[in-house]
Design a protein around this motif. Structure first.
Motif, PDB file in Angstrom:
ATOM      1  N   GLU A 161      64.039  19.064  73.530  1.00 50.74           N
ATOM      2  CA  GLU A 161      64.032  18.612  72.135  1.00 50.74           C
ATOM      3  C   GLU A 161      63.032  19.448  71.345  1.00 50.74           C
ATOM      4  N   ARG A 186      66.299  17.557  79.575  1.00 56.23           N
ATOM      5  CA  ARG A 186      66.653  17.619  78.160  1.00 56.23           C
ATOM      6  C   ARG A 186      65.555  18.328  77.380  1.00 56.23           C
ATOM      7  N   LEU A 208      59.511  18.823  75.215  1.00 60.77           N
ATOM      8  CA  LEU A 208      59.394  18.766  73.752  1.00 60.77           C
ATOM      9  C   LEU A 208      58.480  19.863  73.246  1.00 60.77           C
TER      10      LEU A 208
END
Length: 412
Positions: free
Chosen positions: A217, A215, A30
């Protein structure tokens, strides 16, 4: 499967996220920006295994008054920022005690002693070994007086068995013909390699991370949701929430703002650094160079030549002063008389600086499932692969190969 959110998509954050994902975690990386857009974008591309000495040491103190009085000096403190800097500066002074210096040197040497090996392993594993140069770094001196002034540094390297070779004028010119003939001495650091492009390295590692199922973000952390003695989720400024079993805060100089949300104070400052990227320099270079007496560095990277250095203490929010970048180019042209500043761009970034020059790597003292990796200063790229491995060991309950006590968050 354990879910982990790593906050901070610079070289430190991506190294940790990649290693945790490789070991079987479900990791979200993130950041408020795309990977590599912070300090990792504009660092000097150097794997500087010889540069771990604490900043608060006698050789630096002797030069500090001259530097601070010189408007073009390598260190500048903006007057309006002095009151806020004072507590950090007192800790900086405390780190200069001789017994403390030896302790801090040892903590840095442990990391630097394994940095190149860990980086080589990471690059080989990810198919990115071609991004690391085979050449080292030259430290330059005009005369014996300049060379003697840097003797403290060389003695520390000798103590920790770090490779270096003293060169005379002819050998210097053979290695780098573009250097001025005014350089009478140099020291070659063969293990101080450089990267073809530090930003592209972060991007490539982020792609490898995603290829393993990780992932990415984009979002700005505005708070945390708590459970028992830990964190249950991260609240984002856009209203979203990310649940996590574990949280790693690796947001560079911005980590202190996140730790404050957890009521955990870290004496983290930003050493604002500047560079000029020159795409048409008119010369070629194989090695990076540093000139300690002039306090600048030049590295062939990112398709051109990068000139950087200097420290500015002015906090995270003050606008850049690009005059400092232009001063560095003038100094670089003393070493490289034929260097041209054609097709040049300036950049400023935030190095995360702790007063004792040793990074924080370890578990929060207040939240059992929160971990910190920050304060790497000038050595974020150097320490990145090692940090990724050591943090992944700590987080997954494996005994790290080094003693991690010197890097704990509650040491201040």
């Amino acid at each position: 499967m354990t879910s982990t959110v790593v906050v901070g998509a610079g070289i430190i954050g991506i190294a940790i996220a990649y290693e945790l994902q490789r070991r079987g975690d479900a990791v979200i990386l993130l950041d408020k920006d795309a990977p590599g857009m912070g300090a990792s974008y504009g660092n000097m591309a150097s794997i500087a295994v010889t540069e771990f000495m604490p900043a608060s040491r006698p050789g630096i103190w002797a030069q500090m008054p001259k530097w601070l009085l010189d408007p073009e000096g390598p260190v500048r403190i903006r007057p309006g920022y002095l009151p806020k800097l004072a507590p950090w500066f007192l800790r900086f002074i405390a780190a200069s005690r001789p017994s403390k210096l030896r302790e801090l040197e040892a903590a840095g040497a442990v990391l630097c002693g394994r940095a190149l090996e860990d980086l080589n392993a990471l690059l080989k594993e990810t198919g990115l070994a071609h991004m690391l140069s085979a050449e080292g770094c030259l430290s330059l001196y005009t005369d014996e007086a300049e060379f003697r002034a840097d003797r403290e540094h060389l003695e520390v390297l000798e103590h920790f068995d770090l490779r270096h070779e003293v060169l005379g004028t002819n050998a210097i010119r053979d290695l780098e013909p573009a250097l001025t003939t005014k350089i009478g001495r140099a020291v070659l650091f063969p293990d101080n390699r450089s990267l073809a492009d530090p930003y592209k390295l972060v991007v490539a590692l982020s792609e490898k991370f995603q290829g393993l199922g990780g992932r990415i973000e984009e979002g700005d952390v505005s708070g945390f949701e708590h459970r028992e003695e830990g964190v249950a989720a991260l609240r984002l400024a856009d209203g979203r929430s990310l649940a996590a079993d574990r949280v790693v805060l690796a947001a560079g100089a911005f980590t202190a703002r996140l730790s404050a949300l957890l009521r955990e104070h870290i004496p983290l400052e930003t050493e604002r650094g500047y560079h000029t990227q020159i795409m048409e320099p008119g010369i070629s270079m194989r090695h990076s160079i540093i000139w300690p007496a002039r306090a600048f560095m030049v590295t062939p990277t990112a398709g051109g030549i990068r000139v950087g250095g200097t420290i500015e203490m002015a906090g995270l929010d003050a606008p850049p002063d690009y005059r400092r970048a232009k001063v560095l180019v003038k100094r670089a042209q003393e070493a490289l008389p034929d260097l041209k500043a054609r097709q040049a761009t300036q950049w400023m970034g935030h190095r995360p600086a702790l007063p004792d020059t040793v990074p924080v790597m370890g578990q929060s003292a207040k939240r059992r499932n929160v971990w910190y990796a920050t304060g790497h200063g000038h050595l974020g790229l150097t320490y990145a692969a090692t940090t990724g491995r050591l943090m992944a060991d700590l987080i997954t309950g494996i005994e790290p190969p080094v003693d991690m006590k010197p890097y704990r968050v509650d040491r201040f």
